[in-house]
Design a protein around this motif. Structure first.
Motif, PDB file in Angstrom:
ATOM      1  N   VAL A 213       0.839  -1.195   0.000  1.00 51.11           N
ATOM      2  CA  VAL A 213       0.000   0.000   0.000  1.00 51.11           C
ATOM      3  C   VAL A 213       0.878   1.251   0.000  1.00 51.11           C
ATOM      4  N   GLN A 214       1.974   1.216   0.789  1.00 53.76           N
ATOM      5  CA  GLN A 214       2.870   2.364   0.862  1.00 53.76           C
ATOM      6  C   GLN A 214       3.471   2.714  -0.492  1.00 53.76           C
ATOM      7  N   TRP A 215       3.916   1.703  -1.256  1.00 54.25           N
ATOM      8  CA  TRP A 215       4.548   2.026  -2.535  1.00 54.25           C
ATOM      9  C   TRP A 215       3.566   2.151  -3.683  1.00 54.25           C
ATOM     10  N   TRP A 216       2.354   1.674  -3.490  1.00 50.97           N
ATOM     11  CA  TRP A 216       1.269   2.069  -4.392  1.00 50.97           C
ATOM     12  C   TRP A 216       1.042   3.572  -4.221  1.00 50.97           C
ATOM     13  N   TYR A 217       1.066   4.034  -2.966  1.00 50.06           N
ATOM     14  CA  TYR A 217       0.936   5.462  -2.682  1.00 50.06           C
ATOM     15  C   TYR A 217       2.190   6.227  -3.101  1.00 50.06           C
ATOM     16  N   GLY A 218       3.369   5.758  -2.678  1.00 53.85           N
ATOM     17  CA  GLY A 218       4.612   6.498  -2.874  1.00 53.85           C
ATOM     18  C   GLY A 218       4.900   6.773  -4.336  1.00 53.85           C
ATOM     19  N   HIS A 219       4.760   5.736  -5.182  1.00 56.95           N
ATOM     20  CA  HIS A 219       5.051   5.934  -6.596  1.00 56.95           C
ATOM     21  C   HIS A 219       4.002   6.827  -7.247  1.00 56.95           C
ATOM     22  N   ASN A 220       2.760   6.701  -6.796  1.00 60.03           N
ATOM     23  CA  ASN A 220       1.697   7.496  -7.418  1.00 60.03           C
ATOM     24  C   ASN A 220       1.601   8.903  -6.836  1.00 60.03           C
ATOM     25  N   ALA A 221       2.258   9.135  -5.703  1.00 58.00           N
ATOM     26  CA  ALA A 221       2.446  10.515  -5.257  1.00 58.00           C
ATOM     27  C   ALA A 221       3.331  11.234  -6.275  1.00 58.00           C
ATOM     28  N   VAL A 222       4.324  10.509  -6.801  1.00 58.67           N
ATOM     29  CA  VAL A 222       5.146  11.048  -7.893  1.00 58.67           C
ATOM     30  C   VAL A 222       4.274  11.276  -9.125  1.00 58.67           C
ATOM     31  N   ALA A 223       3.372  10.340  -9.401  1.00 60.11           N
ATOM     32  CA  ALA A 223       2.500  10.472 -10.585  1.00 60.11           C
ATOM     33  C   ALA A 223       1.607  11.694 -10.488  1.00 60.11           C
ATOM     34  N   PHE A 224       0.929  11.856  -9.343  1.00 61.75           N
ATOM     35  CA  PHE A 224      -0.128  12.868  -9.250  1.00 61.75           C
ATOM     36  C   PHE A 224       0.309  14.177  -8.605  1.00 61.75           C
ATOM     37  N   VAL A 225       1.581  14.299  -8.221  1.00 64.22           N
ATOM     38  CA  VAL A 225       2.119  15.580  -7.760  1.00 64.22           C
ATOM     39  C   VAL A 225       3.259  16.036  -8.664  1.00 64.22           C
ATOM     40  N   PHE A 226       4.189  15.146  -9.000  1.00 65.23           N
ATOM     41  CA  PHE A 226       5.340  15.495  -9.827  1.00 65.23           C
ATOM     42  C   PHE A 226       5.006  15.524 -11.316  1.00 65.23           C
ATOM     43  N   THR A 227       3.977  14.810 -11.726  1.00 64.17           N
ATOM     44  CA  THR A 227       3.773  14.591 -13.158  1.00 64.17           C
ATOM     45  C   THR A 227       2.482  15.196 -13.690  1.00 64.17           C
ATOM     46  N   VAL A 228       1.365  14.722 -13.193  1.00 66.56           N
ATOM     47  CA  VAL A 228       0.064  15.085 -13.775  1.00 66.56           C
ATOM     48  C   VAL A 228      -0.199  16.599 -13.753  1.00 66.56           C
ATOM     49  N   PRO A 229      -0.057  17.294 -12.602  1.00 67.30           N
ATOM     50  CA  PRO A 229      -0.339  18.741 -12.637  1.00 67.30           C
ATOM     51  C   PRO A 229       0.715  19.541 -13.401  1.00 67.30           C
ATOM     52  N   ILE A 230       1.941  19.001 -13.496  1.00 63.44           N
ATOM     53  CA  ILE A 230       2.982  19.707 -14.246  1.00 63.44           C
ATOM     54  C   ILE A 230       2.673  19.622 -15.747  1.00 63.44           C
ATOM     55  N   ILE A 231       2.113  18.499 -16.192  1.00 63.51           N
ATOM     56  CA  ILE A 231       1.661  18.398 -17.583  1.00 63.51           C
ATOM     57  C   ILE A 231       0.527  19.391 -17.830  1.00 63.51           C
ATOM     58  N   ALA A 232      -0.353  19.567 -16.823  1.00 64.35           N
ATOM     59  CA  ALA A 232      -1.414  20.577 -16.947  1.00 64.35           C
ATOM     60  C   ALA A 232      -0.815  21.954 -17.199  1.00 64.35           C
ATOM     61  N   MET A 233       0.277  22.244 -16.498  1.00 63.11           N
ATOM     62  CA  MET A 233       0.936  23.547 -16.670  1.00 63.11           C
ATOM     63  C   MET A 233       1.498  23.705 -18.077  1.00 63.11           C
ATOM     64  N   VAL A 234       2.240  22.701 -18.537  1.00 64.87           N
ATOM     65  CA  VAL A 234       2.922  22.859 -19.822  1.00 64.87           C
ATOM     66  C   VAL A 234       1.923  22.916 -20.973  1.00 64.87           C
ATOM     67  N   TYR A 235       0.801  22.210 -20.861  1.00 63.08           N
ATOM     68  CA  TYR A 235      -0.213  22.275 -21.918  1.00 63.08           C
ATOM     69  C   TYR A 235      -0.878  23.651 -21.986  1.00 63.08           C
ATOM     70  N   TYR A 236      -0.839  24.400 -20.897  1.00 65.84           N
ATOM     71  CA  TYR A 236      -1.377  25.757 -20.945  1.00 65.84           C
ATOM     72  C   TYR A 236      -0.287  26.780 -21.272  1.00 65.84           C
ATOM     73  N   PHE A 237       0.818  26.747 -20.517  1.00 64.72           N
ATOM     74  CA  PHE A 237       1.794  27.834 -20.593  1.00 64.72           C
ATOM     75  C   PHE A 237       2.663  27.798 -21.842  1.00 64.72           C
ATOM     76  N   LEU A 238       3.000  26.608 -22.357  1.00 69.26           N
ATOM     77  CA  LEU A 238       3.832  26.567 -23.564  1.00 69.26           C
ATOM     78  C   LEU A 238       3.102  27.155 -24.773  1.00 69.26           C
ATOM     79  N   PRO A 239       1.859  26.755 -25.051  1.00 68.36           N
ATOM     80  CA  PRO A 239       1.151  27.396 -26.163  1.00 68.36           C
ATOM     81  C   PRO A 239       0.929  28.903 -25.945  1.00 68.36           C
ATOM     82  N   LYS A 240       0.629  29.313 -24.712  1.00 68.06           N
ATOM     83  CA  LYS A 240       0.383  30.728 -24.443  1.00 68.06           C
ATOM     84  C   LYS A 240       1.646  31.557 -24.616  1.00 68.06           C
ATOM     85  N   GLU A 241       2.786  31.038 -24.131  1.00 68.47           N
ATOM     86  CA  GLU A 241       4.036  31.796 -24.204  1.00 68.47           C
ATOM     87  C   GLU A 241       4.589  31.825 -25.628  1.00 68.47           C
TER      88      GLU A 241
END
Length: 488
Positions: A213-241
């Motif tokens: 359970v810990q590493w289901w959480y630990g690896h997916n904390a990387v997925a949903f904090v390090f990865t998913v919202p950062i992709i949200a940023m680049v899909y908005y800011f790269l086209p805008k800039e």
């Protein structure tokens, strides 16, 4: 009803989280530099007694960077992107404005309590989940408030189509909510058995189940904090800039659903060669390799967005940050699956190659994207041009040098460790003692510390640039449509 092109967006909450991003970034990275040098020079562990030891400071570093710097950056960009993409101002809803401000201040109180408890050594000892149950309850409340803000803003939107960035923010909210709730299920020992302090708890899971359970959480904390919202940023800011449309909207959707399905099942690769059932380990390895497809789908989409406009890399340092961030994302998402292959993991596990992998993603992909996002937002939030282009260029090269020194030294150190640990003499005995590996790795630990220090210096340069942009740079009359205005 107000016309969509006359909306006065309210950035008060976005500004608060932007400042928090910078403060927590400085604190988290400064602690990281200190503990990096502690690995090379152990006497640095005793600068302030027990409160400056590696074991006490390391959770503060990881939590300050992940849940301080990164999450504040995510929330700042959400309160900016959400309004603009949904074509509605938070000021139009007193309830949403109140919830946004409550979100920020409750978060600041939560951070203060976390800092105090971790310094005191109060911890559950679970990676990225060190907080005891009373703090967990506050965190869940903060998360629910943010969710109410997300869906509340979506509910009153004028733009009916949800742009892909909104999809990623929704996934961040739902993914972390699920992960955090399940992994932090705990039993308060004082109230159940009358043992220990009132805030002490033990995990609801035991042994191998707890690890899974810990590493289901630990690896997916990387997925949903390090990865998913950062992709949200680049899909908005790269086209805008850049002023360029996203290369392929269909590819963005395909990559989204691929990432959602595959990432959740890759956490087992943290538990290879353990007591976890073999099928769980194999599933973790397979899904990690498959994860290359949606990850590279997103990264390639970002790079191809600049097709025919690569000259902007010379003229616009923000584009440079975003493109190198996307490149580091590709880099990190091929390295992780390689490390998840069982034969490679047999060499790599528990070595310094692992933090090398984590940090080329964190410093290059996440750090660069948050820096570029905040600087894109600054002229539009404060109605001033970016203070110094030269400072931004210098920062880029200093931080890039720091990242390269960091991950390359850790690659060499990690592979050296793995080879020395498994080396045997002619009689089948281990050829090296543990202290032999420590002595060999000393120069690489020093280089790692220097790399981290360079990145921190660059972050101070960014912080100064942002502050001067906010307070003293030249005012602009009209909001820029694409490239952010900046002084030479």
């Amino acid at each position: 009803m107000q016309s969509s092109n006359m909306i006065n967006y309210d950035y008060s909450v976005a500004k608060c989280f932007a400042i928090a991003t910078i403060v927590f970034g400085i604190v988290g990275m400064a602690i990281g530099v200190l503990i990096a040098f502690q690995m090379a020079y152990p006497e640095l562990n005793y600068l302030a007694g027990e409160y400056s030891t590696f074991g006490r400071l390391r959770p503060l570093h990881t939590d300050a960077v992940i849940f301080g710097f990164i999450l504040s950056g995510v929330w700042s960009t959400w309160y900016y992107i959400g309004q603009r993409v949904l074509k509605v101002s938070m000021a139009e809803s007193p309830f949403l404005m109140f919830m946004g401000k409550l979100h920020f201040w409750l978060y600041i109180v939560g951070v203060a309590v976390v800092v105090v408890t971790l310094f005191m050594g109060i911890t559950t000892s679970k990676e990225y989940a060190e907080f005891e149950w009373p703090i967990d309850i506050v965190i869940v409340l903060i998360w629910v408030i943010w969710g109410m803000g997300i869906f509340g803003l979506i509910g009153i939107r004028r733009e009916k189509t949800l742009y892909i960035s909104i999809w990623y923010f929704i996934a961040t909210f739902l993914g972390v909510a699920m992960l955090y709730l399940f992994n932090n299920m705990a039993v308060p020992t004082y109230f159940v058995a009358g043992l220990g302090k009132w805030y002490h708890s033990v995990s609801m899971y035991a042994g191998t189940n707890d690890a899974m359970v810990q590493w289901w959480y630990g690896h997916n904390a990387v997925a949903f904090v390090f990865t998913v919202p950062i992709i949200a940023m680049v899909y908005y800011f790269l086209p805008k800039e850049s002023g360029q449309p996203v290369f392929s909207y269909k590819l963005s959707l395909l990559s989204f659903w691929g990432l959602m399905f595959v990432y959740l099942w890759a956490g087992g690769h943290h538990l290879l060669y353990s007591t976890v059932p073999d099928w769980v380990q194999t599933m973790g390895s397979i899904f990690s390799v498959v994860l290359i497809l949606p990850s590279w789908g997103s990264a390639i989409n970002m790079l191809l967005t600049m097709k025919g406009e690569w000259g902007q890399l010379k003229s616009n340092p923000l584009i440079k940050f975003m493109i190198l961030a996307s490149t580091f994302y590709m880099f990190s998402t091929i390295e992780g699956p390689i490390q998840a292959i069982k034969s490679v993991n047999a060499l790599a596990h528990f070595t310094d190659w692992i933090p090398g992998h984590v940090h080329d993603g964190t410093l290059g992909w996440v750090g660069f994207m948050i820096i570029a996002s905040l600087l894109h937002m600054a002229p539009r939030m404060f109605k001033r041009e970016i203070y110094s282009k030269k400072l931004l260029e210098a920062q880029f090269w200093i931080q890039t040098t720091g990242i390269v020194l960091y991950f390359s030294s850790m690659w060499i150190a990690g592979i050296t460790q793995g080879m020395m640990w498994r080396a045997a003499d002619q009689y089948g005995n281990l050829a090296y003692s543990f202290i032999d590996t420590v002595n060999v790795l000393h120069p690489y630990y020093t280089i790692r510390g220097v790399g981290g220090l360079l990145y921190l210096v660059g972050f101070f340069m960014f912080s100064y640039n942002f502050y001067k942009t906010m307070t003293a740079s030249k005012a602009i009359e009209e909001e820029p449509q694409s490239a952010s205005p900046m002084a030479a």
